[in-house]
Design a protein around this motif. Structure first.
Motif, PDB file in Angstrom:
ATOM      1  N   VAL A 221       0.782  -1.159   0.004  1.00  0.00           N
ATOM      2  CA  VAL A 221       0.054   0.029  -0.029  1.00  0.00           C
ATOM      3  C   VAL A 221       0.984   1.362   0.167  1.00  0.00           C
ATOM      4  O   VAL A 221       1.821   1.295   0.701  1.00  0.00           O
ATOM      5  CB  VAL A 221      -0.935  -0.093   1.304  1.00  0.00           C
ATOM      6  CG1 VAL A 221      -1.762   1.285   1.326  1.00  0.00           C
ATOM      7  CG2 VAL A 221      -1.915  -1.217   1.380  1.00  0.00           C
ATOM      8  N   ILE A 222       0.682   2.093  -0.884  1.00  0.00           N
ATOM      9  CA  ILE A 222       1.623   3.421  -1.080  1.00  0.00           C
ATOM     10  C   ILE A 222       0.560   4.651  -0.489  1.00  0.00           C
ATOM     11  O   ILE A 222      -0.565   4.859  -0.769  1.00  0.00           O
ATOM     12  CB  ILE A 222       1.925   3.726  -2.462  1.00  0.00           C
ATOM     13  CG1 ILE A 222       2.936   2.371  -2.908  1.00  0.00           C
ATOM     14  CG2 ILE A 222       2.521   4.851  -2.635  1.00  0.00           C
ATOM     15  CD1 ILE A 222       3.936   2.223  -2.435  1.00  0.00           C
ATOM     16  N   GLN A 223       1.053   5.237   0.363  1.00  0.00           N
ATOM     17  CA  GLN A 223       0.495   6.287   1.024  1.00  0.00           C
ATOM     18  C   GLN A 223       1.245   7.540   1.062  1.00  0.00           C
ATOM     19  O   GLN A 223       2.545   7.369   1.366  1.00  0.00           O
ATOM     20  CB  GLN A 223       0.127   6.057   2.657  1.00  0.00           C
ATOM     21  CG  GLN A 223      -0.717   6.879   3.303  1.00  0.00           C
ATOM     22  CD  GLN A 223      -0.990   6.414   4.575  1.00  0.00           C
ATOM     23  OE1 GLN A 223       0.051   5.817   5.370  1.00  0.00           O
ATOM     24  NE2 GLN A 223      -2.100   6.526   5.407  1.00  0.00           N
TER      25      GLN A 223
ATOM     26  N   VAL B 217      -4.031   7.553   0.513  1.00  0.00           N
ATOM     27  CA  VAL B 217      -3.821   6.121   0.010  1.00  0.00           C
ATOM     28  C   VAL B 217      -3.410   6.428  -1.713  1.00  0.00           C
ATOM     29  O   VAL B 217      -4.568   6.766  -2.265  1.00  0.00           O
ATOM     30  CB  VAL B 217      -4.662   5.046   0.248  1.00  0.00           C
ATOM     31  CG1 VAL B 217      -4.282   3.587  -0.515  1.00  0.00           C
ATOM     32  CG2 VAL B 217      -4.767   4.634   1.698  1.00  0.00           C
ATOM     33  N   LEU B 218      -2.548   6.195  -2.239  1.00  0.00           N
ATOM     34  CA  LEU B 218      -2.134   6.700  -3.695  1.00  0.00           C
ATOM     35  C   LEU B 218      -2.470   5.358  -4.699  1.00  0.00           C
ATOM     36  O   LEU B 218      -2.832   5.551  -5.670  1.00  0.00           O
ATOM     37  CB  LEU B 218      -0.763   7.183  -3.675  1.00  0.00           C
ATOM     38  CG  LEU B 218      -0.599   8.738  -2.992  1.00  0.00           C
ATOM     39  CD1 LEU B 218       0.963   8.960  -3.214  1.00  0.00           C
ATOM     40  CD2 LEU B 218      -1.439   9.616  -3.410  1.00  0.00           C
ATOM     41  N   MET B 219      -1.848   4.335  -4.181  1.00  0.00           N
ATOM     42  CA  MET B 219      -2.105   3.197  -5.266  1.00  0.00           C
ATOM     43  C   MET B 219      -1.734   1.922  -4.247  1.00  0.00           C
ATOM     44  O   MET B 219      -1.402   1.834  -3.051  1.00  0.00           O
ATOM     45  CB  MET B 219      -1.216   3.380  -6.332  1.00  0.00           C
ATOM     46  CG  MET B 219       0.254   3.179  -5.924  1.00  0.00           C
ATOM     47  SD  MET B 219       1.529   3.288  -7.371  1.00  0.00           S
ATOM     48  CE  MET B 219       0.762   1.775  -8.159  1.00  0.00           C
ATOM     49  N   LEU B 220      -1.873   0.452  -5.009  1.00  0.00           N
ATOM     50  CA  LEU B 220      -1.506  -0.507  -4.310  1.00  0.00           C
ATOM     51  C   LEU B 220      -0.878  -1.180  -5.406  1.00  0.00           C
ATOM     52  O   LEU B 220      -1.114  -1.381  -6.861  1.00  0.00           O
ATOM     53  CB  LEU B 220      -3.132  -1.792  -4.194  1.00  0.00           C
ATOM     54  CG  LEU B 220      -2.694  -2.983  -3.946  1.00  0.00           C
ATOM     55  CD1 LEU B 220      -1.942  -2.784  -2.435  1.00  0.00           C
ATOM     56  CD2 LEU B 220      -3.786  -3.601  -3.824  1.00  0.00           C
TER      57      LEU B 220
ATOM     58  N   ASP C 171       2.848  -9.951   5.745  1.00  0.00           N
ATOM     59  CA  ASP C 171       2.789 -10.202   4.394  1.00  0.00           C
ATOM     60  C   ASP C 171       2.177  -9.043   3.519  1.00  0.00           C
ATOM     61  O   ASP C 171       1.892  -9.369   2.540  1.00  0.00           O
ATOM     62  CB  ASP C 171       1.848 -11.442   4.220  1.00  0.00           C
ATOM     63  CG  ASP C 171       0.598 -11.457   4.594  1.00  0.00           C
ATOM     64  OD1 ASP C 171       0.140 -10.213   5.213  1.00  0.00           O
ATOM     65  OD2 ASP C 171      -0.315 -12.471   4.643  1.00  0.00           O
ATOM     66  N   THR C 172       2.120  -7.916   4.302  1.00  0.00           N
ATOM     67  CA  THR C 172       1.797  -6.796   3.512  1.00  0.00           C
ATOM     68  C   THR C 172       2.413  -5.552   4.131  1.00  0.00           C
ATOM     69  O   THR C 172       2.824  -5.415   5.209  1.00  0.00           O
ATOM     70  CB  THR C 172       0.248  -6.435   3.816  1.00  0.00           C
ATOM     71  OG1 THR C 172      -0.443  -7.573   3.531  1.00  0.00           O
ATOM     72  CG2 THR C 172      -0.189  -5.262   2.972  1.00  0.00           C
ATOM     73  N   LEU C 173       3.017  -4.878   2.985  1.00  0.00           N
ATOM     74  CA  LEU C 173       3.826  -3.658   3.464  1.00  0.00           C
ATOM     75  C   LEU C 173       2.874  -2.240   3.139  1.00  0.00           C
ATOM     76  O   LEU C 173       2.213  -2.335   2.323  1.00  0.00           O
ATOM     77  CB  LEU C 173       5.137  -3.583   2.624  1.00  0.00           C
ATOM     78  CG  LEU C 173       6.091  -4.645   2.788  1.00  0.00           C
ATOM     79  CD1 LEU C 173       7.259  -4.469   1.503  1.00  0.00           C
ATOM     80  CD2 LEU C 173       6.557  -4.592   4.046  1.00  0.00           C
ATOM     81  N   LEU C 174       3.236  -1.346   4.188  1.00  0.00           N
ATOM     82  CA  LEU C 174       2.833  -0.071   3.926  1.00  0.00           C
ATOM     83  C   LEU C 174       3.999   1.025   3.662  1.00  0.00           C
ATOM     84  O   LEU C 174       4.909   1.042   4.620  1.00  0.00           O
ATOM     85  CB  LEU C 174       2.064   0.521   5.275  1.00  0.00           C
ATOM     86  CG  LEU C 174       1.573   1.816   5.311  1.00  0.00           C
ATOM     87  CD1 LEU C 174       0.570   2.265   4.365  1.00  0.00           C
ATOM     88  CD2 LEU C 174       0.729   2.372   6.685  1.00  0.00           C
TER      89      LEU C 174
END
Length: 208
Positions: free
Chosen positions: A28-30, A37-40, A90-93
């Motif tokens: 997740v891009i913030q 939130v800009l994109m995934l 298993d998920t990055l911010l």
């Protein structure tokens, strides 16, 4: 070169589980300022390592089946400010400073959200920019030139006017006066080298 001049100290020692989804993890891009939130996107180990090395976001493109640095064509790079991992590893911010619109359509975000949902955070950034890059005729710069006492006085005046509007005026008057109060408070915080994040952390600590 699209690398940042001064590398950020990132959290690189993460136990990222790349095995759950064929070697990929969602990212997740913030926006670091507005928190929008800009994109995934998705990363494999190689994309993650390249992102950390260059401080610019690189994904693994599932459609192109290769590494893909966001901005390699548009020059709208995503400069990494922080990386955090979720509770399941298993998920990055990733919080970033974007060079321009993030979406290929030219929109600031790939999600169709309202632009002003986090405008107070953006307003803080605008005030900071006026401090760093003064503009002729800017109200912020004029106010700053009058010094701390005047800035603090304006906060007091707007606070009183907000109370009066709440007790004896219309809802529109209250909204306008409250907006003036918040604006001048942000200028005062900047004058004292404090941020909304500092206030938020303090309020969070009180809540606990």
């Amino acid at each position: 070169m699209h690398r940042t001049a001064q590398r950020q100290k990132l959290k690189t020692k993460m136990n990222i589980n790349f095995n759950k989804s064929d070697g990929l993890v969602p990212v997740v891009i913030q926006d670091e300022q507005t928190l929008e939130v800009l994109m995934l996107g998705y990363m494999n180990q190689e994309a993650y390592d390249k992102t950390v090395e260059e401080n610019v976001v690189t994904f693994f493109s599932r459609s192109k089946n290769r590494l893909w640095t966001k901005g390699e064509t548009s020059q709208n790079y995503l400069h990494v400010k922080s990386i955090d991992i979720d509770c399941d590893d298993d998920t990055l911010l990733i919080k970033v400073k974007a060079d321009g619109p993030t979406c290929h359509t030219g929109s600031r975000s790939c999600f169709k959200t309202e632009y002003n949902q986090n405008f107070i955070n953006q307003l803080e950034s605008i005030i900071a920019d006026r401090y760093e890059n003064p503009q002729e005729g800017s109200y912020i710069n004029k106010l700053r030139g009058k010094g701390l006492n005047k800035i603090a006085q304006k906060v007091g005046e707007e606070g009183v006017e907000t109370v009066i509007a709440a007790l004896a005026e219309t809802e529109t008057d209250l909204i306008n006066e409250a907006s003036d109060l918040v604006f001048h408070l942000l200028v005062l915080l900047k004058e004292k080298n404090l941020s909304l994040a500092t206030i938020a952390k303090n309020l969070e600590g009180r809540h606990k």
